[in-house]
Enzyme design. Structure first.
Site, PDB file in Angstrom:
ATOM      1  N   TYR A  70       3.806  -0.610   8.092  1.00 43.11           N
ATOM      2  CA  TYR A  70       3.652   0.852   7.999  1.00 43.11           C
ATOM      3  C   TYR A  70       2.350   1.266   8.670  1.00 43.11           C
ATOM      4  O   TYR A  70       2.338   2.121   9.561  1.00 43.11           O
ATOM      5  CB  TYR A  70       3.648   1.317   6.536  1.00 43.11           C
ATOM      6  CG  TYR A  70       3.004   2.665   6.359  1.00 43.11           C
ATOM      7  CD1 TYR A  70       1.699   2.778   5.850  1.00 43.11           C
ATOM      8  CD2 TYR A  70       3.654   3.839   6.744  1.00 43.11           C
ATOM      9  CE1 TYR A  70       1.087   4.018   5.722  1.00 43.11           C
ATOM     10  CE2 TYR A  70       3.058   5.076   6.615  1.00 43.11           C
ATOM     11  CZ  TYR A  70       1.759   5.159   6.104  1.00 43.11           C
ATOM     12  OH  TYR A  70       1.144   6.386   6.005  1.00 43.11           O
ATOM     13  N   LYS A 100       1.312   3.465  12.372  1.00 42.94           N
ATOM     14  CA  LYS A 100       0.377   4.602  12.514  1.00 42.94           C
ATOM     15  C   LYS A 100      -0.669   4.278  13.578  1.00 42.94           C
ATOM     16  O   LYS A 100      -1.033   5.126  14.396  1.00 42.94           O
ATOM     17  CB  LYS A 100      -0.282   4.912  11.169  1.00 42.94           C
ATOM     18  CG  LYS A 100       0.674   5.473  10.130  1.00 42.94           C
ATOM     19  CD  LYS A 100       1.307   6.783  10.595  1.00 42.94           C
ATOM     20  CE  LYS A 100       2.206   7.404   9.549  1.00 42.94           C
ATOM     21  NZ  LYS A 100       2.847   8.645  10.010  1.00 42.94           N
ATOM     22  N   SER A 157      -3.000   7.847   8.991  1.00 44.83           N
ATOM     23  CA  SER A 157      -3.304   7.309   7.667  1.00 44.83           C
ATOM     24  C   SER A 157      -4.568   6.463   7.672  1.00 44.83           C
ATOM     25  O   SER A 157      -4.859   5.784   8.659  1.00 44.83           O
ATOM     26  CB  SER A 157      -2.127   6.420   7.228  1.00 44.83           C
ATOM     27  OG  SER A 157      -2.495   5.574   6.184  1.00 44.83           O
TER      28      SER A 157
HETATM   29  C1  WQD Z   1      -3.884   2.999  -5.325  1.00 47.34           C
HETATM   30  C2  WQD Z   1      -4.601   2.063  -6.292  1.00 47.34           C
HETATM   31  C3  WQD Z   1      -3.475  -0.022  -6.658  1.00 47.34           C
HETATM   32  C4  WQD Z   1      -0.023   1.493  -8.814  1.00 47.34           C
HETATM   33  C5  WQD Z   1      -1.859   4.303  -0.049  1.00 47.34           C
HETATM   34  C6  WQD Z   1      -0.503   4.825   0.340  1.00 47.34           C
HETATM   35  C7  WQD Z   1      -0.664   6.101   1.092  1.00 47.34           C
HETATM   36  C8  WQD Z   1      -1.663   5.953   2.223  1.00 47.34           C
HETATM   37  C9  WQD Z   1      -2.952   5.367   1.723  1.00 47.34           C
HETATM   38  C10 WQD Z   1      -1.315   7.686   3.812  1.00 47.34           C
HETATM   39  C11 WQD Z   1      -4.552   0.622  -5.802  1.00 47.34           C
HETATM   40  C12 WQD Z   1      -3.572   0.801  -7.950  1.00 47.34           C
HETATM   41  C13 WQD Z   1      -1.214   1.460  -8.109  1.00 47.34           C
HETATM   42  C14 WQD Z   1       0.056   0.905 -10.096  1.00 47.34           C
HETATM   43  C15 WQD Z   1      -2.251   0.287  -9.932  1.00 47.34           C
HETATM   44  N1  WQD Z   1      -1.962   7.235   2.753  1.00 47.34           N
HETATM   45  N2  WQD Z   1      -2.305   0.858  -8.674  1.00 47.34           N
HETATM   46  N3  WQD Z   1      -1.074   0.331 -10.608  1.00 47.34           N
HETATM   47  O1  WQD Z   1      -2.327   1.219  -2.128  1.00 47.34           O
HETATM   48  O2  WQD Z   1      -4.087   2.970  -1.600  1.00 47.34           O
HETATM   49  O3  WQD Z   1      -1.762   3.011  -0.567  1.00 47.34           O
HETATM   50  O4  WQD Z   1      -2.647   4.159   1.136  1.00 47.34           O
HETATM   51  O5  WQD Z   1      -0.545   7.109   4.471  1.00 47.34           O
HETATM   52  O6  WQD Z   1      -1.158   7.106   0.195  1.00 47.34           O
HETATM   53  O7  WQD Z   1       0.102   3.854   1.127  1.00 47.34           O
HETATM   54  O8  WQD Z   1      -2.104   3.639  -2.913  1.00 47.34           O
HETATM   55  O9  WQD Z   1      -1.325   4.606  -5.022  1.00 47.34           O
HETATM   56  O10 WQD Z   1      -0.268   2.439  -4.210  1.00 47.34           O
HETATM   57  O11 WQD Z   1      -2.598   2.426  -5.082  1.00 47.34           O
HETATM   58  O12 WQD Z   1      -3.252  -0.270 -10.416  1.00 47.34           O
HETATM   59  O13 WQD Z   1       1.123   0.895 -10.782  1.00 47.34           O
HETATM   60  O14 WQD Z   1      -3.918   2.099  -7.542  1.00 47.34           O
HETATM   61  O15 WQD Z   1      -3.736  -1.380  -6.930  1.00 47.34           O
HETATM   62  O16 WQD Z   1      -5.782   0.013  -6.128  1.00 47.34           O
HETATM   63  P1  WQD Z   1      -2.659   2.618  -1.812  1.00 47.34           P
HETATM   64  P2  WQD Z   1      -1.470   3.304  -4.337  1.00 47.34           P
END
Ligand code: WQD
Length: 344
Positions: A151, A155, A126
């Site tokens: 998490y 990884k 990840s």
């Molecule tokens: C993305 C953006 C939130 C929800 C991911 C996952 C996983 C990992 C990579 C592999 C952020 C914003 C979210 C909401 C929002 N990949 N958001 N309102 O945090 O990049 O985490 O990292 O393991 O795919 O862990 O993904 O989708 O939670 O958030 O504004 O209701 O969307 O603040 O900027 P994130 P996410």
């Protein structure tokens, strides 16, 4: 090639089973304990491919069960190891669950690799191992601020375990794939990320809000130092991720790796903001997303997106789906989730 796919009933695993079937030449067996999936997924894979995958219920954290399975299936030549817990938020609340399940599972599988000299191994890693990054886009050798959650640490530890293991086994081959933000669903709308608990990832929240399953969504911060103030991520279609595993397996089988363990970023290289993602969804679906700006979410990095040129140069993979494709496919899946087809 006989390939064991751990976590094959899960989000990325199920999409990978489909692409392995489409490519041909792989006899797969899926191993899953359904802690974050359901066996119904295999029936929906059969609706898509016409073939019901071989599968067994297996908890990869159970050392005896893993040893027994591989003792009984000596012909396996490749393993794709997806099985792991993957919620950043849950890992902060329950770190021991994550360190036990994710690390014990990997060690158990590698013991089988060692015992049966299984030549080809792909590890699901990840971009969260980078943490906060100043120097964008992220290359495989980029040093970030370090992991921000248990998490992500599982990884990063997993990658270290693999590095030490494959140093000892130079005739065995391993590819580590660092996913950026997997989103979307199979174009049929028949499989996707199952909402087994309330999602906190952006795209399922967008589709649930548009579907009226929640009245409003929150945009966590619009005062970041980005073009529209909201966070930037590298969203990548889950089918592009799945195809990368097929190409990686073929590449492993050729034995043409520069080193016997190689690491590749899997992203589009395009940074997309939260607001831009919402606008793309509204454009392709014609649906309005009701959102409100809220304070920044703890642990969020301001911006991260990949330089994925290494896998293009060495394996020939590049993403084919656009942000609009990702959003449309996610919406199609959302509309199916509540239909009998998704729950049969
Ligand atoms: C993305 C953006 C939130 C929800 C991911 C996952 C996983 C990992 C990579 C592999 C952020 C914003 C979210 C909401 C929002 N990949 N958001 N309102 O945090 O990049 O985490 O990292 O393991 O795919 O862990 O993904 O989708 O939670 O958030 O504004 O209701 O969307 O603040 O900027 P994130 P996410």
């Amino acid at each position: 090639m006989q390939v064991a796919v751990t976590g094959g009933a899960g989000y990325i695993g199920s999409h990978t089973l489909i692409e392995l079937h489409n490519k041909g030449g792989f006899q797969t067996i899926s191993l899953d304990n359904y802690s974050n999936s359901t066996p119904d997924t295999y029936d929906r894979i059969a609706q898509i491919t016409g073939t019901l995958p071989y599968y067994e219920k297996l908890n990869t954290a159970d050392a005896k069960a893993v040893e027994f399975f591989f003792d009984q299936n000596k012909g396996i030549e490749g393993i794709i190891h997806f099985a792991a817990d993957k919620s950043v938020g849950e890992s902060v609340e329950n770190p021991l669950k994550y360190y036990h399940n994710n690390i014990a599972s990997l060690v158990n599988i590698l013991k089988a690799v060692e015992k049966h000299q299984i030549k080809n191994f792909i590890f699901s890693s990840s971009c969260s191992i980078y943490g906060n990054i100043d120097d964008l886009p992220v290359r495989e050798e980029t040093q970030g601020s370090g992991t921000e959650s248990p998490y992500a640490e599982t990884k990063k530890m997993g990658e270290r375990i693999l590095s030490d293991f494959y140093k000892k086994h130079p005739h065995l081959n391993c590819i580590i794939l660092r996913y950026f933000n997997p989103v979307g669903a199979h174009e049929s709308g028949l499989i996707g990320e199952l909402p087994l608990n309330i999602p906190n990832n952006l795209v399922p929240v967008i589709t649930r809000t548009a579907a009226g399953e929640q009245a409003q969504m929150l945009v966590f911060g619009d005062d970041y130092n980005t073009r529209d103030g909201s966070c930037i991520r590298d969203y990548i279609h889950v089918s592009d991720i799945a195809n990368a595993h097929v190409l990686a397996l073929d590449h492993l089988n050729t034995g043409k790796l520069n080193k016997n363990i190689e690491t590749y970023n899997l992203g589009t290289g395009e940074g997309v903001s939260v607001i831009e993602a919402i606008k793309s969804f509204e454009k392709v679906t014609g649906e309005k997303v009701n959102y409100k700006v809220a304070p920044k979410r703890e642990g969020d990095v301001e911006a991260i997106f990949s330089d994925s040129s290494k896998i293009l140069n060495e394996i020939g993979w590049k993403p084919i789906y656009s942000l609009d494709d990702m959003m449309l496919s996610a919406w199609k899946w959302q509309q199916n989730i509540n239909s009998p087809i998704a729950n049969n």
